[in-house]
Design a protein around this motif. Structure first.
Motif, mmCIF file in Angstrom:
data_model
loop_
_atom_site.group_PDB
_atom_site.id
_atom_site.type_symbol
_atom_site.label_atom_id
_atom_site.label_comp_id
_atom_site.label_asym_id
_atom_site.label_seq_id
_atom_site.Cartn_x
_atom_site.Cartn_y
_atom_site.Cartn_z
ATOM 1 N N ASP A 579 21.049 5.625 41.157
ATOM 2 C CA ASP A 579 21.454 4.416 41.871
ATOM 3 C C ASP A 579 20.248 3.514 42.133
ATOM 4 O O ASP A 579 20.210 2.763 43.089
ATOM 5 C CB ASP A 579 22.178 4.760 43.184
ATOM 6 N N SER A 580 19.254 3.632 41.250
ATOM 7 C CA SER A 580 18.102 2.740 41.388
ATOM 8 C C SER A 580 18.529 1.320 41.041
ATOM 9 O O SER A 580 19.632 1.088 40.556
ATOM 10 C CB SER A 580 16.977 3.195 40.460
ATOM 11 N N SER A 581 17.640 0.376 41.302
ATOM 12 C CA SER A 581 18.016 -1.021 41.089
ATOM 13 C C SER A 581 17.801 -1.460 39.642
ATOM 14 O O SER A 581 18.015 -2.612 39.305
ATOM 15 C CB SER A 581 17.201 -1.906 42.034
ATOM 16 N N ALA A 582 17.369 -0.523 38.778
ATOM 17 C CA ALA A 582 17.172 -0.889 37.375
ATOM 18 C C ALA A 582 18.513 -1.268 36.753
ATOM 19 O O ALA A 582 19.576 -0.893 37.248
ATOM 20 C CB ALA A 582 16.551 0.283 36.623
ATOM 21 N N SER A 583 18.444 -2.012 35.644
ATOM 22 C CA SER A 583 19.685 -2.426 34.972
ATOM 23 C C SER A 583 20.410 -1.190 34.454
ATOM 24 O O SER A 583 19.802 -0.132 34.252
ATOM 25 C CB SER A 583 19.346 -3.330 33.799
ATOM 26 N N ILE A 584 21.709 -1.341 34.246
ATOM 27 C CA ILE A 584 22.493 -0.218 33.717
ATOM 28 C C ILE A 584 21.910 0.255 32.396
ATOM 29 O O ILE A 584 21.767 1.450 32.151
ATOM 30 C CB ILE A 584 23.970 -0.646 33.514
ATOM 31 N N GLY A 585 21.548 -0.698 31.535
ATOM 32 C CA GLY A 585 21.016 -0.335 30.226
ATOM 33 C C GLY A 585 19.756 0.488 30.359
ATOM 34 O O GLY A 585 19.565 1.493 29.669
ATOM 35 N N LYS A 586 18.894 0.087 31.262
ATOM 36 C CA LYS A 586 17.641 0.802 31.453
ATOM 37 C C LYS A 586 17.910 2.211 31.970
ATOM 38 O O LYS A 586 17.285 3.183 31.549
ATOM 39 C CB LYS A 586 16.803 0.024 32.469
ATOM 40 N N ARG A 587 18.875 2.299 32.867
ATOM 41 C CA ARG A 587 19.201 3.618 33.406
ATOM 42 C C ARG A 587 19.777 4.528 32.324
ATOM 43 O O ARG A 587 19.461 5.712 32.252
ATOM 44 C CB ARG A 587 20.155 3.482 34.605
ATOM 45 N N TYR A 588 20.626 3.954 31.466
ATOM 46 C CA TYR A 588 21.154 4.775 30.374
ATOM 47 C C TYR A 588 20.059 5.164 29.394
ATOM 48 O O TYR A 588 20.017 6.294 28.898
ATOM 49 C CB TYR A 588 22.312 4.065 29.659
ATOM 50 N N SER A 589 19.146 4.237 29.107
ATOM 51 C CA SER A 589 18.041 4.552 28.191
ATOM 52 C C SER A 589 17.233 5.735 28.705
ATOM 53 O O SER A 589 16.878 6.647 27.962
ATOM 54 C CB SER A 589 17.095 3.359 28.055
ATOM 55 N N ARG A 590 16.942 5.685 29.993
ATOM 56 C CA ARG A 590 16.175 6.762 30.612
ATOM 57 C C ARG A 590 16.890 8.101 30.395
ATOM 58 O O ARG A 590 16.281 9.116 30.086
ATOM 59 C CB ARG A 590 16.079 6.449 32.108
ATOM 60 N N ASN A 591 18.199 8.089 30.544
ATOM 61 C CA ASN A 591 18.954 9.330 30.409
ATOM 62 C C ASN A 591 19.219 9.746 28.979
ATOM 63 O O ASN A 591 19.445 10.915 28.710
ATOM 64 C CB ASN A 591 20.226 9.263 31.237
ATOM 65 N N ASP A 592 19.147 8.781 28.041
ATOM 66 C CA ASP A 592 19.170 9.157 26.625
ATOM 67 C C ASP A 592 17.911 9.960 26.316
ATOM 68 O O ASP A 592 17.938 10.947 25.588
ATOM 69 C CB ASP A 592 19.226 7.906 25.751
ATOM 70 N N GLU A 593 16.803 9.539 26.903
ATOM 71 C CA GLU A 593 15.542 10.259 26.700
ATOM 72 C C GLU A 593 15.590 11.641 27.345
ATOM 73 O O GLU A 593 14.919 12.565 26.906
ATOM 74 C CB GLU A 593 14.368 9.474 27.287
ATOM 75 N N LEU A 594 16.363 11.753 28.409
ATOM 76 C CA LEU A 594 16.501 13.051 29.084
ATOM 77 C C LEU A 594 17.576 13.922 28.429
ATOM 78 O O LEU A 594 17.771 15.065 28.796
ATOM 79 C CB LEU A 594 16.827 12.850 30.566
ATOM 80 N N GLY A 595 18.294 13.350 27.464
ATOM 81 C CA GLY A 595 19.284 14.128 26.725
ATOM 82 C C GLY A 595 20.605 14.321 27.445
ATOM 83 O O GLY A 595 21.364 15.236 27.132
#
Lengths: 671, 671
Positions: A579-595
């Motif tokens: 629930d950080s203030s980053a954009s949805i896309g950025k949050r999804y990118s971060r989690n793509d990297e986390l698998g």
């Protein structure tokens, strides 16, 4: 050969490695103190991946076959590892550079210099050298060294290549001869190193305050299992065959660790010791379940011929043809294959390589390694050896403990043989503390030896027996202590020492291979800088299964985020909230990297009607449905009963608010 | 005080211990080699119990609060443990018996001899001595020693009792004085031992081949977490508060381990480091969820008064009254309590004891131990300390790494202070390898020190700074390298070192307490020999949840056994089959000892109509119903949504073929 990502893209190891560290899959241990080579910490996603792989391993092996798990200490008294052979033989060869004092591993040194020369030769011949991906540190060292473009004689090139193909098989003396013969100089200093000396790879310590109790950190978990054999057989109500299993840390004091997570000084192992009756061809009663599993085999004969071509054969055929020694060994090779497949190993990057005769311990019947292809080459990740009765025999001999199986015979048999009878009342007091050792040595005498000794006993009134570790190794036993006679007895039981088939997993190495095998980049077609990393772990092992993403930090989303968290927890599905203030896309990118395989977006419509979008990591496609359907879809995807294509058939595809549209802005995709 | 079983029966520890070994919950390690004190193996049920407790721990703490789990090596370079204080201070006091060479732990020795004298005194006074349950080995030693019935002076009795109450708080010199003062002699030899010397409890080894890299096996998992603080804060997107967690083996080279599983040399720990802002009273935003949890507290003042009476108070009240220092600490005490309750700790055998001022490290703010009552007395199983900013501060000071939190201020503030400016270009080359250390020492100077040094710099043109580990500890810095000035700056961020609240769990000790707390015997009212042991573990942690028992070895049962096994596995419920030829009663008895809460009997009627009986371990009562209802009942019992009484209300009670009738025959109950 250039290594590739999951999608066949060229693999840039430096980029992957930096991503793994940034996301804390791993990090060098004690880094703020300058770090210690060969020791790494796992951060939160690395820990979760490891826990999930271990969980899958326990289910696949231990629970599936009712194996008897034991947990034994890493601290091990010297005597145990003396018997197992580790104190004398578990060593690598090391050289010292007399100029700068560097300590180097002899085989790695020979390998490095010869490879450098071959590379120089190719350059001199004008062949474009496709750089093998290397440890950046090593590369730097090479650059410093004398990799000159010098053309070599064709015969020399062939000789070097033959040496490199057999590099694992030289002993210290032979490595020393190679260094002399080819005048190998340390690339860093230009000096020839000292002759190789053995360096024991076990960490030594003292157990207790008196310092006369030397001990080691175990180099494998196997010994603890062997020592418990009799108790485990008892626990298993004397039923054979059975297996023990153990998951725990082992330790090897590598001379100069390199290759990152692949060669470390402390590592998690998962080992199985399957005990089988050596008679009757070591059949396995579940072999039929796996006989059609196809394995890629690189057998001994192919390797002997200096070749590396492989055959894909059903394990049933491989055993029938004798390529794999027996059904039990074959059963475990197939089970290992199925396990690696389940946790996400790339099926095009796995092979089983048979050990050469000189690679195996002398007592081993057959041994195969499951090797996985990485940017470091083919890496041994699982060993599977038929160790015969060696381990139980040496420990039984040393301690006198009966590490045997006694099986009731349906029809008693009559046996005539040379028997030994000791006068226990005199024997013990006579030999005092050595009594047990001497007795064990006498009991271990073969029929032939007994016959010969019976004759000497009759003639000399005494015999001389070899007893290692007592006096000068020769012990005299006079006729008042011993009788050796040919007698006939009736046997109602058969006694035998089981053979051991040992599948042994290096969990850390497997985890590293999972990183390379599941990694790929998205959006790299146009601009390399925009490439975003993805780790496509199967849901079974993914560190987190579902990411919960509220559209913004708006208060109205909070109760729903909490609600869905609890719902997922009650389904046994691990989730995280971003629930950080980053954009949805950025949050999804971060989690793509986390698998993280799945993502739920919570938006204003969710607040109104409790519908949610569900996003698939690999395709970035989304569906939208109500809570119940979304949860059902998640459960089926995580349990593997459905794949994403099934979900798209069942639920309406969603295209609005596509997070990927947001990430097309490279700035918001950063981090 | 006599210890009791779960049902209040007197606890016979020798009987329990023999059962635990027979069922392989644990066994001494390397036993066929004579064993090694303080090292134990866990067999299959011990491993499963441990795995279930760890799983419960991870769910209760790590997942519930999104803690960041890390896995760090046990091998630790000396420098790290030097900074943490372990190299200098992690020691026990040991004495040597000059006669037989025995090495004994000084505090245990004083305790043993004084207790023996007090016992002798009681005998002399004609008081019946209720024998405290002891380690059988220790008892034997006592018998050998001089426990004579000698009456002591009343004042001496009181003195001895006071010494014993404070036995954990003496240092080596004080223990030596006690030995002299009371003329304490080794009970085994009658000789006074040598004065106590410090013995460091860490196992030492060398990392790498060069032997100039000394290392230790970690004595706790905490340091690996502290060293990762900055990376974890980053991983947590700079959000505070947060916690890291770690589960792993730690090692302590105990001088002379006794008390079985309670004092061992290698053990599993689970530790949490919760990082909290020291300002604002260390509030915790979930404290309201636990404020009504009642804890039994033994506070510092009560202990100082030499008393042991406890109070049961809601944690909210304890924090409000200042008994427990702050909300964060209180929150974790309550959470620890709830965890211990969940896994089956007897609620009448738990208390939280506050550390005395001299027991705590000097930097700690407050510390409480969760102690569990066993036949060995009250045992510390979980520690929960507020360690202030100590750990992060010492590592930051040593390495120069910024182990701090930077928080954006809503309103910038203006700060006037003594600032230091180094001429980096000259500073580095001047101090070479010591540069970082010197810089860190300078940066650590207080405002007062800076003011003083500014004055000397102006007068002498140089200053002298204390820098541990560089030269003679005094370093001169001349004015061309440094400026010290009073300056005003505007701060947009606030920087602080978080405080650490550290709940630390000894998993092995908790497991042992679970054995004692859940053990009782059945059928012992009439004849002690007929008593059958039961381990009433809660289903959550029970090694196996369901036993499947076919009535006999008849072939017709086999498919149904397999069918039910698979059904249970798909429900995620672990089960075992016992299809041995032993009687049903015997098989159930065996599994009562293993703590299996439920049993399914498969009989001829099951084959006909797929109905089964379900047996409750604790009451031995049974119900009978069809497959679906039985499976639903099992699921609800294992998940804890129902208890057995609920099941009896829903499903018909079954009385035929009662396995307990069978076991009334003592011979069939044996095994």
């Amino acid at each position: 050969m250039t290594s590739t990502t999951l999608k066949g893209q060229p693999l840039d190891r430096a980029v992957l490695d930096s991503m793994l560290r940034r996301r804390m899959f791993y990090t060098p241990s004690f880094e703020i103190y300058g770090g210690t080579a060969g020791l790494y910490d796992y951060g939160p996603p690395g820990c979760a991946l490891q826990a999930n792989v271990i969980d899958a391993w326990r289910k696949h092996f231990v629970l599936e076959e009712d194996m008897l798990e034991v947990d034994c200490p890493a601290l091990t008294p010297m005597e145990v590892l003396k018997t197992s052979g580790h104190v004398d033989k578990f060593a690598d060869w090391m050289c010292k550079d007399p100029k700068n004092g560097d300590i180097i591993r002899a085989d790695h040194f020979v390998e490095e210099v010869l490879e450098a020369r071959l590379k120089g030769d190719k350059e001199a011949r004008g062949v474009k050298v496709v750089e093998k991906e290397e440890d950046p540190k090593k590369k730097k060292k090479k650059v410093k060294g004398a990799t000159e473009a010098v053309k070599l004689n064709d015969a020399i090139v062939q000789e070097y290549e033959e040496v490199l193909a057999k590099i694992d098989n030289y002993n210290g003396e032979e490595l020393g001869q190679l260094i002399k013969k080819y005048e190998l100089k340390n690339l860093a200093t230009g000096v020839e190193p000292s002759p190789p000396v053995a360096f024991n790879l076990m960490f030594q310590t003292a157990i207790g305050p008196s310092s006369n109790a030397p001990g080691f950190l175990r180099p494998e978990t196997a010994q603890g299992q062997f020592l418990n054999f009799a108790k485990l057989l008892d626990y298993n109500q004397q039923q054979m065959p059975f297996a023990s299993a153990s998951i725990g840390k082992s330790f090897r004091n590598e001379i100069s660790p390199r290759a990152g997570l692949l060669r470390v000084r402390e590592f998690l192992m998962a080992e199985i010791e399957h005990y089988v009756d050596p008679h009757g061809g070591k059949k396995h009663d579940r072999f039929h379940e796996v006989k059609d599993v196809e394995l890629i085999l690189l057998n001994r004969h192919t390797q002997l011929a200096g070749q590396t071509h492989v055959k894909k054969v059903p394990i049933g055929q491989a055993v029938a043809e004798g390529t794999v020694d027996n059904e039990t060994l074959g059963y475990f090779l197939a089970r290992i294959h199925l396990f690696l497949k389940k946790i996400g190993v790339d099926q095009t990057k796995i092979r089983f390589r048979q050990h050469m005769a000189n690679e195996m311990a002398h007592y081993a019947t057959d041994c195969w390694d499951a090797e996985l292809l990485t940017s470091y080459g083919w890496i041994e990740c699982v060993g599977c050896a038929d160790r015969s009765a060696y381990d139980l025999t040496v420990h039984a001999k040393k301690t006198g403990a009966p590490l045997v199986v006694r099986e009731r015979l349906d029809t008693p048999i009559s046996i005539t043989e040379w028997q030994i009878e000791l006068d226990k009342k005199k024997f013990g007091p006579h030999f005092k503390k050595d009594g047990k050792t001497v007795e064990a040595a006498i009991e271990a005498l073969s029929q032939e030896q007994r016959e010969t000794l019976a004759a000497s006993l009759a003639v000399d009134g005494k015999i001389t027996v070899d007893v290692e570790g007592v006096g000068n190794g020769k012990v005299e036993v006079s006729k008042d202590l011993i009788i050796i006679e040919k007698r006939t007895r009736t046997e109602n039981t058969r006694e035998f020492t089981p053979n051991v088939v040992e599948p042994s997993f290096g969990i850390g190495r497997i985890l590293y291979c999972l990183y390379e095998h599941n990694y790929w980049t998205r959006g790299s077609e146009g601009d390399k800088d925009e490439a975003r990393g993805v780790l496509s772990f199967p849901p079974t092992v993914a560190p987190t299964k579902v990411l919960l993403v509220p559209l913004s930090t708006h208060e109205s989303f909070k109760p729903l985020v909490k609600y869905m968290s609890l719902k997922l927890r009650s389904l046994g599905v691990s989730s995280r909230v971003d629930d950080s203030s980053a954009s949805i896309g950025k949050r999804y990118s971060r989690n793509d990297e986390l698998g993280t395989p799945l993502g739920i977006t919570i938006d204003f419509q969710s607040v109104q009607d409790k519908t949610f979008t569900l996003r698939d990591r690999d395709s970035t496609r989304q569906v939208r449905a109500d809570e119940e359907k979304i949860l059902a879809a998640i459960k089926s995807l995580v349990e593997g009963t459905k794949v994403w294509a099934d979900i798209e058939k069942e639920l309406p595809v969603f295209t609005g608010q596509d997070p990927d549209v947001v990430t097309l802005n490279p700035k918001s995709a950063a981090n």
